[in-house]
Design an enzyme around this catalytic site. Sequence first.
Site, PDB file in Angstrom:
ATOM      1  N   GLN A  14       0.833  -1.220   0.000  1.00 16.44           N
ATOM      2  CA  GLN A  14       0.000   0.000   0.000  1.00 16.44           C
ATOM      3  C   GLN A  14       0.867   1.270   0.000  1.00 16.44           C
ATOM      4  OE1 GLN A  14      -3.606   1.535   2.662  1.00 16.44           O
ATOM      5  NE2 GLN A  14      -1.713   1.715   3.814  1.00 16.44           N
ATOM      6  N   SER A  91       3.388  -7.258   7.542  1.00 14.74           N
ATOM      7  CA  SER A  91       2.799  -6.133   8.279  1.00 14.74           C
ATOM      8  C   SER A  91       1.498  -6.475   9.014  1.00 14.74           C
ATOM      9  CB  SER A  91       2.544  -4.976   7.301  1.00 14.74           C
ATOM     10  OG  SER A  91       1.487  -5.309   6.421  1.00 14.74           O
ATOM     11  N   THR A 134       6.044   1.752  13.937  1.00 18.54           N
ATOM     12  CA  THR A 134       4.591   1.601  14.132  1.00 18.54           C
ATOM     13  C   THR A 134       4.109   1.921  15.545  1.00 18.54           C
ATOM     14  OG1 THR A 134       2.825  -0.054  14.224  1.00 18.54           O
ATOM     15  CG2 THR A 134       5.040  -0.875  14.486  1.00 18.54           C
ATOM     16  N   GLU A 136       2.074   0.199  17.019  1.00 18.43           N
ATOM     17  CA  GLU A 136       1.951  -1.088  17.727  1.00 18.43           C
ATOM     18  C   GLU A 136       3.053  -1.238  18.784  1.00 18.43           C
ATOM     19  OE1 GLU A 136      -0.018  -4.137  17.566  1.00 18.43           O
ATOM     20  OE2 GLU A 136      -1.469  -2.719  16.792  1.00 18.43           O
ATOM     21  N   TYR A 157       5.076  -8.983  15.918  1.00 20.36           N
ATOM     22  CA  TYR A 157       5.226  -7.895  14.944  1.00 20.36           C
ATOM     23  C   TYR A 157       5.784  -6.650  15.638  1.00 20.36           C
ATOM     24  CZ  TYR A 157       3.755  -3.926  12.009  1.00 20.36           C
ATOM     25  OH  TYR A 157       3.728  -2.761  11.274  1.00 20.36           O
ATOM     26  N   LYS A 161       9.406  -4.768  15.158  1.00 20.54           N
ATOM     27  CA  LYS A 161       9.452  -3.366  14.732  1.00 20.54           C
ATOM     28  C   LYS A 161      10.209  -2.496  15.745  1.00 20.54           C
ATOM     29  CE  LYS A 161       7.246  -2.838  10.775  1.00 20.54           C
ATOM     30  NZ  LYS A 161       7.749  -2.064   9.643  1.00 20.54           N
ATOM     31  N   ARG A 192      -5.300  -0.627   0.461  1.00 19.92           N
ATOM     32  CA  ARG A 192      -5.011  -1.398   1.671  1.00 19.92           C
ATOM     33  C   ARG A 192      -5.191  -2.893   1.413  1.00 19.92           C
ATOM     34  NH1 ARG A 192      -2.262  -1.728   6.409  1.00 19.92           N
ATOM     35  NH2 ARG A 192      -3.451  -0.927   8.168  1.00 19.92           N
TER      36      ARG A 192
HETATM   37  P1  NAP Z   1       1.803  -3.797   3.081  1.00 25.20           P
HETATM   38  O1  NAP Z   1       0.745  -3.284   2.168  1.00 25.20           O
HETATM   39  O2  NAP Z   1       1.599  -5.083   3.779  1.00 25.20           O
HETATM   40  O3  NAP Z   1       3.159  -3.877   2.230  1.00 25.20           O
HETATM   41  C1  NAP Z   1       4.283  -4.560   2.696  1.00 25.20           C
HETATM   42  C2  NAP Z   1       5.315  -4.619   1.607  1.00 25.20           C
HETATM   43  O4  NAP Z   1       6.453  -5.342   2.096  1.00 25.20           O
HETATM   44  C3  NAP Z   1       4.858  -5.360   0.329  1.00 25.20           C
HETATM   45  O5  NAP Z   1       5.435  -4.731  -0.781  1.00 25.20           O
HETATM   46  C4  NAP Z   1       5.461  -6.742   0.526  1.00 25.20           C
HETATM   47  O6  NAP Z   1       5.672  -7.442  -0.677  1.00 25.20           O
HETATM   48  C5  NAP Z   1       6.798  -6.339   1.148  1.00 25.20           C
HETATM   49  N1  NAP Z   1       7.476  -7.444   1.803  1.00 25.20           N
HETATM   50  C6  NAP Z   1       6.979  -8.382   2.617  1.00 25.20           C
HETATM   51  N2  NAP Z   1       7.923  -9.259   2.988  1.00 25.20           N
HETATM   52  C7  NAP Z   1       9.059  -8.864   2.377  1.00 25.20           C
HETATM   53  C8  NAP Z   1      10.379  -9.378   2.313  1.00 25.20           C
HETATM   54  N3  NAP Z   1      10.731 -10.504   2.965  1.00 25.20           N
HETATM   55  N4  NAP Z   1      11.302  -8.719   1.586  1.00 25.20           N
HETATM   56  C9  NAP Z   1      10.957  -7.613   0.890  1.00 25.20           C
HETATM   57  N5  NAP Z   1       9.721  -7.088   0.890  1.00 25.20           N
HETATM   58  C10 NAP Z   1       8.784  -7.702   1.628  1.00 25.20           C
HETATM   59  O7  NAP Z   1       2.137  -2.723   4.219  1.00 25.20           O
HETATM   60  P2  NAP Z   1       1.831  -1.143   4.242  1.00 25.20           P
HETATM   61  O8  NAP Z   1       0.509  -0.928   4.883  1.00 25.20           O
HETATM   62  O9  NAP Z   1       2.133  -0.564   2.932  1.00 25.20           O
HETATM   63  O10 NAP Z   1       2.911  -0.657   5.314  1.00 25.20           O
HETATM   64  C11 NAP Z   1       4.197  -0.223   4.891  1.00 25.20           C
HETATM   65  C12 NAP Z   1       5.142  -0.287   6.081  1.00 25.20           C
HETATM   66  O11 NAP Z   1       4.684   0.566   7.121  1.00 25.20           O
HETATM   67  C13 NAP Z   1       5.286  -1.673   6.685  1.00 25.20           C
HETATM   68  O12 NAP Z   1       6.613  -1.794   7.140  1.00 25.20           O
HETATM   69  C14 NAP Z   1       4.347  -1.630   7.892  1.00 25.20           C
HETATM   70  O13 NAP Z   1       4.767  -2.538   8.876  1.00 25.20           O
HETATM   71  C15 NAP Z   1       4.510  -0.182   8.334  1.00 25.20           C
HETATM   72  N6  NAP Z   1       3.361   0.405   9.002  1.00 25.20           N
HETATM   73  C16 NAP Z   1       2.157   0.393   8.369  1.00 25.20           C
HETATM   74  C17 NAP Z   1       1.071   1.012   8.987  1.00 25.20           C
HETATM   75  C18 NAP Z   1      -0.289   1.021   8.341  1.00 25.20           C
HETATM   76  O14 NAP Z   1      -1.263   1.317   9.040  1.00 25.20           O
HETATM   77  N7  NAP Z   1      -0.398   0.777   7.047  1.00 25.20           N
HETATM   78  C19 NAP Z   1       1.248   1.653  10.240  1.00 25.20           C
HETATM   79  C20 NAP Z   1       2.513   1.622  10.816  1.00 25.20           C
HETATM   80  C21 NAP Z   1       3.577   1.021  10.191  1.00 25.20           C
HETATM   81  P3  NAP Z   1       4.497  -8.314  -1.377  1.00 25.20           P
HETATM   82  O15 NAP Z   1       3.645  -7.309  -2.127  1.00 25.20           O
HETATM   83  O16 NAP Z   1       5.241  -9.242  -2.245  1.00 25.20           O
HETATM   84  O17 NAP Z   1       3.731  -8.978  -0.263  1.00 25.20           O
HETATM   85  O1  G4F Z   2      -6.673  -3.555  10.556  1.00 25.10           O
HETATM   86  P1  G4F Z   2      -5.900  -4.289  11.574  1.00 25.10           P
HETATM   87  O2  G4F Z   2      -5.500  -5.682  11.258  1.00 25.10           O
HETATM   88  O3  G4F Z   2      -4.645  -3.383  11.923  1.00 25.10           O
HETATM   89  P2  G4F Z   2      -3.642  -3.364  13.187  1.00 25.10           P
HETATM   90  O4  G4F Z   2      -3.581  -4.664  13.866  1.00 25.10           O
HETATM   91  O5  G4F Z   2      -3.998  -2.184  14.015  1.00 25.10           O
HETATM   92  O6  G4F Z   2      -2.246  -3.142  12.464  1.00 25.10           O
HETATM   93  C1  G4F Z   2      -2.087  -2.178  11.425  1.00 25.10           C
HETATM   94  O7  G4F Z   2      -1.724  -0.954  12.000  1.00 25.10           O
HETATM   95  C2  G4F Z   2      -0.451  -0.963  12.668  1.00 25.10           C
HETATM   96  C3  G4F Z   2      -0.244   0.450  13.232  1.00 25.10           C
HETATM   97  O8  G4F Z   2      -0.920   0.596  14.437  1.00 25.10           O
HETATM   98  C4  G4F Z   2       0.607  -1.338  11.654  1.00 25.10           C
HETATM   99  F1  G4F Z   2       1.840  -1.291  12.230  1.00 25.10           F
HETATM  100  C5  G4F Z   2       0.332  -2.711  11.094  1.00 25.10           C
HETATM  101  O9  G4F Z   2       1.305  -3.020  10.099  1.00 25.10           O
HETATM  102  C6  G4F Z   2      -1.050  -2.709  10.461  1.00 25.10           C
HETATM  103  O10 G4F Z   2      -1.004  -1.869   9.323  1.00 25.10           O
HETATM  104  O11 G4F Z   2      -6.710  -4.336  12.947  1.00 25.10           O
HETATM  105  C7  G4F Z   2      -7.225  -3.169  13.562  1.00 25.10           C
HETATM  106  C8  G4F Z   2      -8.112  -3.561  14.729  1.00 25.10           C
HETATM  107  C9  G4F Z   2      -7.456  -4.568  15.691  1.00 25.10           C
HETATM  108  O12 G4F Z   2      -7.760  -4.195  16.999  1.00 25.10           O
HETATM  109  C10 G4F Z   2      -8.134  -5.895  15.369  1.00 25.10           C
HETATM  110  O13 G4F Z   2      -8.203  -6.803  16.447  1.00 25.10           O
HETATM  111  O14 G4F Z   2      -9.258  -4.230  14.207  1.00 25.10           O
HETATM  112  C11 G4F Z   2      -9.499  -5.393  14.980  1.00 25.10           C
HETATM  113  N1  G4F Z   2     -10.270  -6.333  14.169  1.00 25.10           N
HETATM  114  C12 G4F Z   2     -11.560  -6.742  14.443  1.00 25.10           C
HETATM  115  N2  G4F Z   2     -11.958  -7.622  13.539  1.00 25.10           N
HETATM  116  C13 G4F Z   2      -9.862  -6.968  13.056  1.00 25.10           C
HETATM  117  C14 G4F Z   2     -10.924  -7.785  12.663  1.00 25.10           C
HETATM  118  N3  G4F Z   2      -8.709  -6.913  12.370  1.00 25.10           N
HETATM  119  C15 G4F Z   2      -8.602  -7.668  11.246  1.00 25.10           C
HETATM  120  N4  G4F Z   2      -7.448  -7.599  10.510  1.00 25.10           N
HETATM  121  N5  G4F Z   2      -9.616  -8.504  10.816  1.00 25.10           N
HETATM  122  C16 G4F Z   2     -10.795  -8.599  11.507  1.00 25.10           C
HETATM  123  O15 G4F Z   2     -11.700  -9.332  11.117  1.00 25.10           O
END
Ligand code: NAP
Ligand code: G4F
Length: 347
Positions: A14, A91, A134, A136, A157, A161, A192
């Site tokens: 994403q 992630s 993050t 988290e 996770y 991180k 997403r």
């Molecule tokens: P995402 O959509 O899950 O994207 C993760 C990316 O990492 C994808 O391109 C995936 O490749 C790649 N990847 C996974 N395993 C890998 C490996 N072994 N080597 C190289 N690349 C690898 O995550 P995102 O939401 O864009 O988040 C981006 C970053 O921000 C992540 O580090 C996440 O932990 C962090 N973060 C996200 C959030 C959030 O709310 N989105 C919040 C805080 C921190 P594939 O496409 O091949 O799977």
């Molecule tokens: O959407 P989630 O899976 O995101 P979560 O666990 O907050 O993690 C995301 O945000 C983090 C930053 O705070 C990133 F670091 C991480 O990489 C990722 O992007 O879940 C959000 C909330 C949780 O409390 C979970 O228990 O939604 C609750 N939830 C309830 N039902 C669910 C579901 N989550 C998922 N994935 N699927 C469900 O059915």
Amino acid sequence: MKKKIAFITGITGQDGSLLAKLLLNKNYIVHGIKRRASSFNTKRIDSIYQDHQNKSKRLILHYGDLTDSLSLYDLLNKIKPDEIYNLGAQSHVAISFINPEYTTNVDGIGNLRLLDAISKLKFKKSVKFFQASTSEMYGNQKKTLNEDSIFEPVSPYASAKLLAYWNTKIYRQAYGIFASNGIMFNHESSQRGENFISKKTTKAVAEISLGLRDILYVGNLNSYRDWGYAGDYVEAMWKIMQYKKPDDFVIATNKTHSVRRFIEIAFKRVGIKIIWKGKGINEVGFEKKSKKILVKVDKIYFRPNEVEYLKGNYSKINKLIGWKPKMTFEKLVNKMVDYDLKKLKNK
Ligand code: NAP
Ligand code: G4F
């Protein structure tokens, strides 16, 4: 003027795909690593793909993996990037309980592989490094969190991180590398992944409203998240890299909403009012008008450890860098539902 060169891990994800588009618009040359997969995993960047044969291409993809140190070093040494964005990760928090060792390898040691490679480059002093940290990492504190809050991770996770977060600081201090952490709270978009609660909900709501599905199954309805728009967050990443010095910044919206509220707003967008009935895993959400049950709880979506409440404070990045989130929560949910509806209607 020489074009800036960026290197992105996680470019197929994403944030990586949104960041690549942002940097291409800013006239960067963008390199990214993609993982070898048995079917194509580049759909988020297909719209910006440029043919290998195109001599003036500015998006260049390489096979790579955060678990492969030497190839990372080789790529960095060849590409000589000005800015490295480490967004690659396993992630998904719930999946980190199922694959903890792999998650630690990619999310924790992957960052160390990159930082250590940078420290061995001749041009290490001119490279900038961004680590996708993050919220988290804070775990369960039930208060507003900022850069001075303590970290108490409650999942593999989050602990992986946290390792990456600390090594980013350590390599900054030990080797003078420009290495910054963005401590990002949840951020979403139409891009997403489909097993995060936001996209899972908006896709299911679109399907239910078109008669393509009956029920949305979820886990914990009562957890709270500080949800922002991913487009705003990749802008923050870039701004952090342009700041005069490396530092650590919370990227958040200063607001928090429950999963339950997210679901209510998503259904409201398609004209459905959800009423809740029952408790715990027996709770259901039904449509007020038709009395049809549309949301059910399934314990499979609960985590062994849950972070119940996340709310950030973005004052530091606002004061020093001038960043603030632009999109409101309700607008974000509506935008995601509209995208999923349009996609289904065009199928
Ligand atoms: P995402 O959509 O899950 O994207 C993760 C990316 O990492 C994808 O391109 C995936 O490749 C790649 N990847 C996974 N395993 C890998 C490996 N072994 N080597 C190289 N690349 C690898 O995550 P995102 O939401 O864009 O988040 C981006 C970053 O921000 C992540 O580090 C996440 O932990 C962090 N973060 C996200 C959030 C959030 O709310 N989105 C919040 C805080 C921190 P594939 O496409 O091949 O799977
Ligand atoms: O959407 P989630 O899976 O995101 P979560 O666990 O907050 O993690 C995301 O945000 C983090 C930053 O705070 C990133 F670091 C991480 O990489 C990722 O992007 O879940 C959000 C909330 C949780 O409390 C979970 O228990 O939604 C609750 N939830 C309830 N039902 C669910 C579901 N989550 C998922 N994935 N699927 C469900 O059915």
